[in-house]
Motif scaffolding. Structure first.
Motif, short mmCIF file in Angstrom:
data_model
loop_
_atom_site.label_atom_id
_atom_site.label_comp_id
_atom_site.label_asym_id
_atom_site.label_seq_id
_atom_site.Cartn_x
_atom_site.Cartn_y
_atom_site.Cartn_z
N ASP A 34 0.88 -1.17 0.00
CA ASP A 34 0.00 0.00 0.00
C ASP A 34 0.92 1.22 0.00
N VAL A 35 1.14 1.75 -1.19
CA VAL A 35 2.14 2.79 -1.32
C VAL A 35 1.50 4.17 -1.12
N GLY A 36 2.11 4.99 -0.28
CA GLY A 36 1.49 6.26 0.12
C GLY A 36 0.26 5.94 0.96
N ASP A 60 5.01 4.93 3.41
CA ASP A 60 4.72 6.36 3.27
C ASP A 60 5.98 7.19 3.51
N LEU A 61 5.94 8.38 2.91
CA LEU A 61 7.02 9.34 3.07
C LEU A 61 6.99 9.97 4.47
N GLN A 62 5.78 10.12 5.01
CA GLN A 62 5.64 10.83 6.29
C GLN A 62 5.68 9.86 7.47
N GLU A 63 6.69 10.06 8.29
CA GLU A 63 6.82 9.26 9.51
C GLU A 63 5.54 9.34 10.35
N GLY A 64 4.91 10.52 10.36
CA GLY A 64 3.71 10.74 11.17
C GLY A 64 2.57 9.81 10.77
N MET A 65 2.45 9.53 9.47
CA MET A 65 1.39 8.63 8.99
C MET A 65 1.66 7.21 9.49
N LEU A 66 2.93 6.80 9.43
CA LEU A 66 3.28 5.44 9.88
C LEU A 66 3.03 5.32 11.38
N GLU A 67 3.28 6.41 12.08
CA GLU A 67 3.06 6.44 13.53
C GLU A 67 1.57 6.25 13.85
N ILE A 69 -0.60 4.62 12.02
CA ILE A 69 -0.94 3.20 11.80
C ILE A 69 -0.40 2.37 12.97
N HIS A 70 0.82 2.67 13.36
CA HIS A 70 1.41 1.93 14.48
C HIS A 70 0.48 1.99 15.71
N ASN A 71 -0.02 3.18 15.99
CA ASN A 71 -0.89 3.34 17.17
C ASN A 71 -2.22 2.60 17.00
N LYS A 72 -2.70 2.50 15.75
CA LYS A 72 -3.96 1.79 15.52
C LYS A 72 -3.81 0.28 15.70
N ILE A 73 -2.63 -0.26 15.36
CA ILE A 73 -2.51 -1.73 15.34
C ILE A 73 -1.74 -2.31 16.53
N LYS A 74 -1.13 -1.43 17.33
CA LYS A 74 -0.29 -1.99 18.40
C LYS A 74 -1.13 -2.81 19.37
N SER A 75 -0.53 -3.93 19.77
CA SER A 75 -1.20 -4.90 20.65
C SER A 75 -2.42 -5.57 20.01
N THR A 76 -2.52 -5.54 18.68
CA THR A 76 -3.58 -6.31 18.01
C THR A 76 -2.88 -7.36 17.14
N ASP A 77 -3.68 -8.31 16.61
CA ASP A 77 -3.10 -9.35 15.74
C ASP A 77 -2.53 -8.75 14.46
N LEU A 78 -3.06 -7.60 14.06
CA LEU A 78 -2.62 -7.01 12.79
C LEU A 78 -1.16 -6.55 12.84
N GLU A 79 -0.66 -6.36 14.06
CA GLU A 79 0.74 -5.95 14.21
C GLU A 79 1.67 -6.95 13.52
N LYS A 80 1.22 -8.22 13.48
CA LYS A 80 2.10 -9.27 12.92
C LYS A 80 2.14 -9.24 11.39
N ASN A 81 1.07 -8.76 10.77
CA ASN A 81 1.11 -8.81 9.29
C ASN A 81 1.04 -7.45 8.60
N ILE A 82 1.31 -6.38 9.35
CA ILE A 82 1.53 -5.08 8.70
C ILE A 82 2.96 -4.66 8.97
N GLN A 83 3.68 -4.45 7.89
CA GLN A 83 5.06 -3.97 8.01
C GLN A 83 5.07 -2.50 7.62
N LEU A 84 5.54 -1.63 8.51
CA LEU A 84 5.60 -0.20 8.20
C LEU A 84 6.91 0.11 7.49
N HIS A 85 6.81 0.87 6.42
CA HIS A 85 8.01 1.16 5.62
C HIS A 85 8.08 2.65 5.32
#
Ligand SMILES: C[S@@+](CC[C@H](N)C(=O)[O-])C[C@H]1O[C@@H](n2cnc3c(N)ncnc32)[C@H](O)[C@@H]1O
Length: 174
Positions: A34-36, A60-67, A69-85
């Motif tokens: 999922d680019v951008g 994504d280019l913006q660290e803030g956007m990745l952050e 997503i990180h906050n949305k998925i942390k401590s959920t099962d999705l943490e295992k299959n979403i790689q932030l780049h």
């Protein structure tokens, strides 16, 4: 930061429901880029659709956007299959193989489309699909034709022109 809030609303979910728009391309076990990705409006449903055997690279280019997503998925099962780049401005920089690429409302923001298409062609598996969706208010029919032509120079074939609300869209095939 680009307005993350306006990209992830109930109203948008109703108009551009990620499950409805993506179900014809996504099956369990796929690796999807999922680019951008922004705040993950598509990345999170994609991760649910590919399931535990699949993977979503949210780039994504913006660290803030990745952050976000990180906050949305942390401590959920999705943490295992979403790689932030984290991308660089001139280069997406993900080098693994993927089965499907999504670029939703992103391409008009990129500095060099030609370079981008070469990069996407090199990581998409043969036979893989690439869905591009652009906002109608920024992209004319002529602009989309130019985008399709540039993708063709990189080696992509035009597969479909799906209708998506308020958007101009194309599905490419490698
Ligand atoms: C309009 S938002 C769309 C976000 C998401 N795809 C969606 O539809 O909700 C565009 C996103 O592209 C990202 N972007 C812009 N230029 C980029 C680049 N050169 N490389 C990677 N991401 C980029 C922005 O940071 C932003 O998050």
């Amino acid at each position: 930061m680009e307005s993350a809030g306006s990209l992830d609303t109930k109203f948008r979910r109703w108009l551009q429901n990620p499950y409805r728009l993506l179900k014809q391309y996504i099956i369990e076990g796929l690796t999807v880029l999922d680019v951008g990705c922004g705040p993950g409006f598509f990345s999170i449903p994609l991760a649910e659709m590919v399931g535990p055997a699949g993977k979503v690279i949210a780039a994504d280019l913006q660290e803030g956007m990745l952050e976000i997503i990180h906050n949305k998925i942390k401590s959920t099962d999705l943490e295992k299959n979403i790689q932030l780049h984290k991308c660089e401005k001139e280069r997406i920089g993900y080098t693994g193989e993927v089965d499907f690429v999504l670029a939703f409302y992103v391409i008009h923001e990129l500095p060099d489309q030609k370079k981008f298409f070469d990069e996407m062609f090199s990581i998409l598996k043969p036979g893989g699909y690439f869905l591009i969706v652009e906002p109608k208010m920024h992209i004319s029919k002529k602009d989309l034709t130019t985008t399709i032509s540039q993708s063709g120079d990189a080696g992509f074939q035009l597969f479909d022109l799906p209708k998506i609300f308020l958007s101009r869209s194309v599905v490419l095939k490698k």
